[in-house]
Design a protein around this motif. Structure first.
Motif, mmCIF file in Angstrom:
data_model
loop_
_atom_site.group_PDB
_atom_site.id
_atom_site.type_symbol
_atom_site.label_atom_id
_atom_site.label_comp_id
_atom_site.label_asym_id
_atom_site.label_seq_id
_atom_site.Cartn_x
_atom_site.Cartn_y
_atom_site.Cartn_z
ATOM 1 N N ALA A 384 0.813 -1.221 0.000
ATOM 2 C CA ALA A 384 0.000 0.000 0.000
ATOM 3 C C ALA A 384 0.846 1.271 0.000
ATOM 4 O O ALA A 384 0.419 2.299 -0.537
ATOM 5 N N ARG A 385 2.022 1.246 0.634
ATOM 6 C CA ARG A 385 2.896 2.425 0.672
ATOM 7 C C ARG A 385 4.336 1.971 0.431
ATOM 8 O O ARG A 385 5.158 1.914 1.356
ATOM 9 N N PRO A 386 4.654 1.631 -0.814
ATOM 10 C CA PRO A 386 5.999 1.125 -1.104
ATOM 11 C C PRO A 386 7.065 2.165 -0.773
ATOM 12 O O PRO A 386 6.893 3.360 -1.040
ATOM 13 N N ALA A 387 8.143 1.703 -0.173
ATOM 14 C CA ALA A 387 9.213 2.617 0.234
ATOM 15 C C ALA A 387 10.571 1.955 0.042
ATOM 16 O O ALA A 387 10.731 0.745 0.265
ATOM 17 N N LEU A 388 11.519 2.752 -0.369
ATOM 18 C CA LEU A 388 12.911 2.337 -0.526
ATOM 19 C C LEU A 388 13.751 3.115 0.465
ATOM 20 O O LEU A 388 13.675 4.348 0.522
ATOM 21 N N THR A 389 14.566 2.417 1.247
ATOM 22 C CA THR A 389 15.396 3.043 2.274
ATOM 23 C C THR A 389 16.862 2.919 1.906
ATOM 24 O O THR A 389 17.325 1.850 1.495
ATOM 25 N N LEU A 390 17.605 4.016 2.051
ATOM 26 C CA LEU A 390 19.057 4.024 1.893
ATOM 27 C C LEU A 390 19.665 4.285 3.263
ATOM 28 O O LEU A 390 19.454 5.347 3.850
ATOM 29 N N GLU A 391 20.413 3.308 3.764
ATOM 30 C CA GLU A 391 21.030 3.436 5.082
ATOM 31 C C GLU A 391 22.534 3.613 4.928
ATOM 32 O O GLU A 391 23.217 2.806 4.284
ATOM 33 N N PHE A 392 23.070 4.686 5.535
ATOM 34 C CA PHE A 392 24.493 4.993 5.440
ATOM 35 C C PHE A 392 25.251 4.301 6.570
ATOM 36 O O PHE A 392 24.669 3.829 7.550
ATOM 37 N N THR A 393 26.578 4.261 6.453
ATOM 38 C CA THR A 393 27.401 3.655 7.495
ATOM 39 C C THR A 393 27.516 4.536 8.730
ATOM 40 O O THR A 393 27.920 4.093 9.789
ATOM 41 N N GLY A 394 27.145 5.785 8.591
ATOM 42 C CA GLY A 394 27.165 6.721 9.714
ATOM 43 C C GLY A 394 26.403 7.959 9.323
ATOM 44 O O GLY A 394 25.751 8.012 8.278
ATOM 45 N N THR A 395 26.469 8.979 10.145
ATOM 46 C CA THR A 395 25.771 10.221 9.844
ATOM 47 C C THR A 395 26.496 10.981 8.735
ATOM 48 O O THR A 395 27.715 11.141 8.780
ATOM 49 N N ARG A 396 25.724 11.428 7.755
ATOM 50 C CA ARG A 396 26.280 12.204 6.645
ATOM 51 C C ARG A 396 25.461 13.470 6.445
ATOM 52 O O ARG A 396 24.285 13.531 6.807
ATOM 53 N N THR A 397 26.082 14.486 5.843
ATOM 54 C CA THR A 397 25.362 15.707 5.499
ATOM 55 C C THR A 397 24.877 15.579 4.059
ATOM 56 O O THR A 397 25.681 15.478 3.133
ATOM 57 N N VAL A 398 23.559 15.579 3.902
ATOM 58 C CA VAL A 398 22.937 15.345 2.599
ATOM 59 C C VAL A 398 22.304 16.636 2.101
ATOM 60 O O VAL A 398 21.707 17.386 2.881
ATOM 61 N N GLU A 399 22.416 16.907 0.777
ATOM 62 C CA GLU A 399 21.800 18.111 0.224
ATOM 63 C C GLU A 399 20.921 17.849 -0.998
ATOM 64 O O GLU A 399 20.282 18.774 -1.512
ATOM 65 N N ALA A 400 20.880 16.611 -1.473
ATOM 66 C CA ALA A 400 20.045 16.304 -2.631
ATOM 67 C C ALA A 400 19.807 14.806 -2.706
ATOM 68 O O ALA A 400 20.562 14.007 -2.135
ATOM 69 N N VAL A 401 18.753 14.436 -3.404
ATOM 70 C CA VAL A 401 18.495 13.023 -3.700
ATOM 71 C C VAL A 401 18.144 12.904 -5.177
ATOM 72 O O VAL A 401 17.683 13.863 -5.821
#
Length: 474
Positions: A384-401
């Motif tokens: 009903a709510r398909p989702a894809l998860t990206l898990e990093f090895t640690g905390t990162r600073t993200v600015e775009a996907v």
């Protein structure tokens, strides 16, 4: 998440093989060069003396190297603009390089650019203006169509594979004061016969003009639209009508939504796959003018246009005009080199991640970009709510996907939400409606150890071909 019968109908509209190949190109160049370059005009009036055309240092390899340095994958040459002067020795007219002093009248710029493109690994395309302000048969109907087909045939049979035939909508009066009604279907048939892998752009059935020449993109760009948008005369009526610089920066506020489910209501039985191309020039004008040498767009602006276009389910066509001597100006070359570096830097900041999904298997979606997955992710139909998860090895600073559908299965996503997790708390980073081939969503730099893409509305079971998170610049 229920697609409904109408949603599944929309999802069944698919691209052709030629449209798929074009979409993967993403970014390619326009070269406006010709008699206008010599006379310092945007729209030549025709009948200029061929003796004026004599670029002393023409270097097609320099043009193509510069385009390639920006990350471009192809080049389209204005083989003939509205003035009628041909950059190849056409058998249909004397108004060409064969009547000029350049290369002693034995030169062929189309051949030189096509050969340079092949040497440097770029695809080659042609622009042949349907409007000809020199040819006396313009406005005569079939007689001019015969002339135009003869020139089109020369371009499509003498210079190897062509990836694009770019048809302008300009339609003014000829030297006899008559206006030509173009036989578009006849033109298309010749392209299909002689270059079946080529897309026909703008006034054509394969690639749609985005609606402006300023490099602007719609908030949501849909590839599935009503068939009526393929009407070439409709496009021609909205194209540039005067020789001035205003049109090149004009952005209309109408037609911002061409393909949402609401916009397509009532058209479900007559839809086409008709993706968009975003085009603009690196300078105010399309041809080179010395007075504009200090007005080359800065790299920040070029990169923003690039990111919004190729990250907005479109391809980006950037014009770069050579100067009168036949070489690109140093300012244009420097801007292209810097743009290529910016694009490479953006791509290099993809964060390595482990992928997980709510159903099905993720395939290689999380490692495919730039590019697309060999094994796309298709959740189960009951998800009903398909989702894809990206898990990093640690905390990162993200600015775009980056997110992209497998468009061989149509354009299906109608709404996606992107969230990031930091210290166990989730924050919404971005959301969008249309995705299509590729969507790049930018947001303020945010710390996260996990990113999740959740599809909240779709026309049918979504099929994803790419997903990536981009780290902030250091």
């Amino acid at each position: 998440m229920s697609a409904g019968a109408s949603g599944r109908t929309l999802a069944q509209v698919r691209p052709s093989a030629r449209q798929l190949a074009w979409q993967e190109m993403e970014f390619y160049g326009f070269i406006h060069f010709g008699m206008n370059t010599m006379t310092d005009r945007e729209w030549g009036e025709g009948h200029d003396d061929p003796a004026l055309f004599d670029p002393a240092d023409l270097d097609a390899d320099q043009w193509v190297r510069a385009l390639k340095s920006a990350g471009m994958t192809g080049v389209i040459l204005t083989c003939k603009h509205h003035d009628g002067f041909c950059l190849w020795p056409s058998d249909a007219t004397d108004y060409s390089v064969a009547s000029s002093p350049w290369r002693g009248g034995r030169g062929d710029i189309v051949a030189e650019v096509a050969d340079a493109a092949r040497r440097h690994g770029l695809k080659f395309g042609v622009y042949l203006s349907p409007w000809d302000r020199t040819e006396a048969s313009y406005g005569s109907g079939t007689g001019y169509d015969d002339f135009y087909i003869a020139q089109l045939t020369e371009l499509l049979t003498r210079y190897g594979p062509v990836f694009s035939v770019w048809l302008d909508g300009a339609n003014g009066e000829g030297p006899n004061g008559k206006r030509q009604v173009y036989d578009w279907e006849r033109y298309y048939a010749v392209v299909r016969e002689l270059q079946p892998d080529a897309v026909i752009n703008v006034c054509g059935p394969d690639v749609r003009w985005c609606g402006n020449e300023a490099g602007d993109t719609r908030p949501d760009e849909w590839s599935v639209v009503p068939r009526s948008l393929q009407d070439a005369e409709r496009t021609a009526s909205r194209s540039q009508q005067a020789d001035d610089g205003t049109f090149a920066r004009l952005v209309r506020s109408d037609e911002r939504d061409l393909g949402s489910r609401a916009a397509l209501a009532g058209h479900e039985s007559d839809l086409v796959w008709y993706p968009a191309e975003v085009n603009t020039s690196i300078r105010p004008g399309w041809f080179h003018h010395t007075a504009e040498d200090t007005e080359v767009r800065p790299v920040d602006e070029l990169f923003t246009i690039y990111r919004r276009a190729v990250g907005g389910n479109s391809c980006f066509l950037l014009n770069v005009p050579p100067a009168r001597d036949g070489r690109l100006h140093d300012a244009d070359v420097a801007a292209l080199t810097a743009l290529g570096q910016r694009i490479e830097d953006f791509r290099s900041r993809r964060i390595e991640a482990t992928a997980a999904v709510t159903s099905g298997t993720p395939g290689d979606v999380a490692t495919a970009w730039p590019g697309r997955a060999r094994t796309p992710w298709r959740p189960e139909a009951a998800d009903a709510r398909p989702a894809l998860t990206l898990e990093f090895t640690g905390t990162r600073t993200v600015e775009a996907v980056v997110l992209g559908e497998d468009i061989t299965q149509g354009q299906r996503i109608e709404h996606v939400v992107v969230r990031g997790r930091h210290n166990g708390e989730w924050t919404t980073l971005a959301e969008a409606n249309a995705v299509g081939h590729q969507r790049i969503l930018v947001f303020p730099p945010t710390e996260a150890d996990t990113i999740v893409f959740e599809v909240t509305q779709a026309r049918d079971t979504p099929v994803l071909a790419r997903a990536a998170a981009i780290g902030a610049a250091s």
